[in-house]
Motif scaffolding. Structure first.
Motif, PDB file in Angstrom:
ATOM      1  N   ARG A  61      42.027  50.353  34.407  1.00  0.00           N
ATOM      2  CA  ARG A  61      42.690  50.417  35.777  1.00  0.00           C
ATOM      3  C   ARG A  61      42.304  49.259  36.706  1.00  0.00           C
ATOM      4  O   ARG A  61      41.046  48.781  36.687  1.00  0.00           O
ATOM      5  CB  ARG A  61      42.152  51.687  36.699  1.00  0.00           C
ATOM      6  CG  ARG A  61      42.851  51.880  37.986  1.00  0.00           C
ATOM      7  CD  ARG A  61      42.318  53.028  38.480  1.00  0.00           C
ATOM      8  NE  ARG A  61      42.951  53.237  39.855  1.00  0.00           N
ATOM      9  CZ  ARG A  61      42.696  54.144  40.732  1.00  0.00           C
ATOM     10  NH1 ARG A  61      41.863  55.191  40.402  1.00  0.00           N
ATOM     11  NH2 ARG A  61      43.393  54.319  42.103  1.00  0.00           N
ATOM     12  N   VAL A  62      43.326  48.458  37.335  1.00  0.00           N
ATOM     13  CA  VAL A  62      43.099  47.320  37.941  1.00  0.00           C
ATOM     14  C   VAL A  62      41.900  47.663  39.111  1.00  0.00           C
ATOM     15  O   VAL A  62      42.066  48.546  39.717  1.00  0.00           O
ATOM     16  CB  VAL A  62      44.194  46.915  38.343  1.00  0.00           C
ATOM     17  CG1 VAL A  62      43.923  45.485  39.460  1.00  0.00           C
ATOM     18  CG2 VAL A  62      45.233  46.350  37.497  1.00  0.00           C
ATOM     19  N   ARG A  63      40.857  46.768  39.103  1.00  0.00           N
ATOM     20  CA  ARG A  63      39.668  46.997  40.308  1.00  0.00           C
ATOM     21  C   ARG A  63      40.534  46.407  41.612  1.00  0.00           C
ATOM     22  O   ARG A  63      41.275  45.200  41.606  1.00  0.00           O
ATOM     23  CB  ARG A  63      38.520  46.259  39.750  1.00  0.00           C
ATOM     24  CG  ARG A  63      37.724  46.951  38.528  1.00  0.00           C
ATOM     25  CD  ARG A  63      36.605  45.918  38.338  1.00  0.00           C
ATOM     26  NE  ARG A  63      36.841  44.767  38.092  1.00  0.00           N
ATOM     27  CZ  ARG A  63      35.930  43.905  37.690  1.00  0.00           C
ATOM     28  NH1 ARG A  63      34.830  44.137  37.575  1.00  0.00           N
ATOM     29  NH2 ARG A  63      36.472  42.515  37.395  1.00  0.00           N
ATOM     30  N   PRO A  64      40.189  47.094  42.741  1.00  0.00           N
ATOM     31  CA  PRO A  64      40.596  46.383  43.883  1.00  0.00           C
ATOM     32  C   PRO A  64      40.220  45.103  44.008  1.00  0.00           C
ATOM     33  O   PRO A  64      41.107  44.271  44.768  1.00  0.00           O
ATOM     34  CB  PRO A  64      40.193  47.388  45.027  1.00  0.00           C
ATOM     35  CG  PRO A  64      39.777  48.721  44.371  1.00  0.00           C
ATOM     36  CD  PRO A  64      39.524  48.272  42.883  1.00  0.00           C
ATOM     37  N   SER A  65      39.009  44.788  43.789  1.00  0.00           N
ATOM     38  CA  SER A  65      38.652  43.128  43.940  1.00  0.00           C
ATOM     39  C   SER A  65      39.469  42.390  43.181  1.00  0.00           C
ATOM     40  O   SER A  65      39.279  41.005  43.177  1.00  0.00           O
ATOM     41  CB  SER A  65      37.294  43.176  43.644  1.00  0.00           C
ATOM     42  OG  SER A  65      36.775  43.489  42.549  1.00  0.00           O
ATOM     43  N   ASP A  66      40.103  42.688  42.020  1.00  0.00           N
ATOM     44  CA  ASP A  66      40.904  41.881  41.222  1.00  0.00           C
ATOM     45  C   ASP A  66      42.209  41.658  41.897  1.00  0.00           C
ATOM     46  O   ASP A  66      43.000  40.646  41.372  1.00  0.00           O
ATOM     47  CB  ASP A  66      41.216  42.778  39.892  1.00  0.00           C
ATOM     48  CG  ASP A  66      39.725  42.470  39.007  1.00  0.00           C
ATOM     49  OD1 ASP A  66      38.974  41.632  39.281  1.00  0.00           O
ATOM     50  OD2 ASP A  66      39.784  43.278  38.086  1.00  0.00           O
ATOM     51  N   LEU A  67      42.825  42.385  42.806  1.00  0.00           N
ATOM     52  CA  LEU A  67      43.915  42.151  43.325  1.00  0.00           C
ATOM     53  C   LEU A  67      44.085  40.940  44.257  1.00  0.00           C
ATOM     54  O   LEU A  67      42.920  40.615  44.815  1.00  0.00           O
ATOM     55  CB  LEU A  67      44.273  43.453  44.347  1.00  0.00           C
ATOM     56  CG  LEU A  67      44.466  44.769  43.798  1.00  0.00           C
ATOM     57  CD1 LEU A  67      44.626  45.975  44.729  1.00  0.00           C
ATOM     58  CD2 LEU A  67      45.726  44.746  42.772  1.00  0.00           C
ATOM     59  N   PRO A  68      44.959  40.141  44.151  1.00  0.00           N
ATOM     60  CA  PRO A  68      45.121  39.079  45.212  1.00  0.00           C
ATOM     61  C   PRO A  68      44.544  39.161  46.618  1.00  0.00           C
ATOM     62  O   PRO A  68      45.243  40.303  47.284  1.00  0.00           O
ATOM     63  CB  PRO A  68      46.476  38.508  45.118  1.00  0.00           C
ATOM     64  CG  PRO A  68      47.046  38.982  43.886  1.00  0.00           C
ATOM     65  CD  PRO A  68      46.411  40.348  43.669  1.00  0.00           C
ATOM     66  N   LEU A  69      43.703  38.388  47.317  1.00  0.00           N
ATOM     67  CA  LEU A  69      43.342  38.560  48.574  1.00  0.00           C
ATOM     68  C   LEU A  69      44.509  38.017  49.379  1.00  0.00           C
ATOM     69  O   LEU A  69      44.861  36.721  49.447  1.00  0.00           O
ATOM     70  CB  LEU A  69      42.094  37.824  48.765  1.00  0.00           C
ATOM     71  CG  LEU A  69      41.583  37.783  50.256  1.00  0.00           C
ATOM     72  CD1 LEU A  69      40.950  39.091  50.499  1.00  0.00           C
ATOM     73  CD2 LEU A  69      40.462  36.803  50.490  1.00  0.00           C
TER      74      LEU A  69
END
Length: 251
Positions: A61-69
Motif C-alpha cells: 500500500r502507498v504510504r502517505p509520506s510517498d504521496l506528492p506534497l
C-alpha cells in the motif's frame, strides 16, 4: 478520600484508553504484537487483546509520506520561547517575536498531500511548552479548490496569516514536541497516530528545544484537567521546576 479515588480511576481510564489507541495504531501500521509490546513498554499478554481484529496495513500500500506534497503550513509565532540548533534558513517566523503573543506555545500545523484528483489533508494542534500534540485532525479528502477554505478555518483563531513551511520543520516541530511531552509524562492526542504518517519518517533528536525558554510551562485549556497534569509534572520534573497558568472557575 473519595475524590482521590475518583481521580485515580479517571487517570487509569485515560491511560488504558491511550494504550489501546496507540497499540491499535501500531498494529494497523504493520507492527507485530511483540514489537508493539516492546515499544509501549508492556508485556505481549497486555497487547494481544488490545489489537485483536485490527486490520494490518499491507506492505504494497502507498504510504502517505510517498504521496506528492501539496503544501505545509504553520501558524506564526511558532518559534516564540523556543531554542533552535543550527536553524535552517527556510525555518522562518515573524521577525519580531512578542512574548506570549497569539500563537506562542500553541502552534497549528497543516499538511496536504496529493492523492489522485484530491488532496489528503491533516492537521495538528501542538503545545510546544508542555503537552505536545493536544489535538489532531486525521487525514481527510479535500478538493484542491476547497483546500484554501480548510486552511482559513484551521487557522482562524490566529490574528495573522499562516506561514508556508518546509515539511522538515513540521516533522521537527510535531514529533519533537511529542517526544518532549512524553518525557514529561504526556501522550499525544489519539488522532496523532492517524495523521503522523503524512509527516514522513522521524529521525530524532529534534533541532528544537521545547518548553518556554527550556522549562515546562502548562497553560490550561478548556478541556485540560489541571490537577492531573500538575500531578504528572510534579512526578516527572518536581514541584517548582515548571511554570503554569491555571484557570479558576467561579461558582
Amino acid at each position: 478520600m473519595f475524590d482521590h479515588d475518583r481521580d485515580r480511576h479517571e487517570d487509569d481510564r485515560v491511560i488504558s484508553e491511550e494504550l489501546k489507541v496507540r497499540a491499535q495504531a501500531l498494529r494497523a501500521a504493520g507492527k507485530t504484537p511483540k514489537q508493539i509490546a516492546r515499544e509501549l513498554g508492556v508485556t505481549r499478554a497486555v497487547v494481544t487483546p488490545l489489537v485483536r481484529g485490527v486490520a494490518v496495513e499491507r506492505p504494497n500500500r502507498v504510504r502517505p509520506s510517498d504521496l506528492p506534497l501539496v503544501g505545509c503550513w504553520i501558524s506564526r509565532q511558532w518559534s516564540n520561547g523556543l531554542t533552535i540548533t543550527d536553524r535552517p534558513a527556510d525555518w522562518v517566523d515573524d521577525r519580531k517575536l512578542r512574548r506570549m503573543a497569539v500563537g506562542a506555545g500553541l502552534v497549528s500545523v497543516v499538511v496536504a498531500r496529493a492523492d489522485g484528483d484530491s488532496a489528503s489533508v491533516c492537521g495538528f494542534l501542538v503545545d510546544t511548552y508542555c503537552l505536545g500534540v493536544k489535538n489532531a485532525v486525521p487525514p481527510a479528502a479535500s478538493t484542491f479548490d476547497d483546500l484554501p477554505y480548510f486552511l482559513e478555518d484551521f487557522f482562524a483563531a490566529y490574528d495573522s496569516a499562516m506561514i508556508e513551511a518546509p515539511i522538515e520543520l513540521a516533522r521537527h516541530l510535531v514529533f519533537g514536541a511529542v517526544d518532549y511531552a512524553r518525557e514529561l509524562g504526556f501522550d499525544p492526542h489519539r488522532d496523532f497516530y492517524s495523521a503522523a504518517p503524512h509527516l514522513g519518517t522521524w529521525e530524532p533528536p529534534s533541532r528544537i528545544t521545547f518548553g518556554l525558554d527550556g522549562k515546562p510551562y502548562f497553560q490550561q485549556g478548556p478541556y485540560d484537567n489541571p490537577d492531573r497534569i500538575m500531578r504528572t509534572l510534579d512526578k516527572s520534573v518536581g514541584p517548582g521546576n515548571y511554570h503554569f497558568t491555571a484557570v479558576t472557575l467561579g461558582g
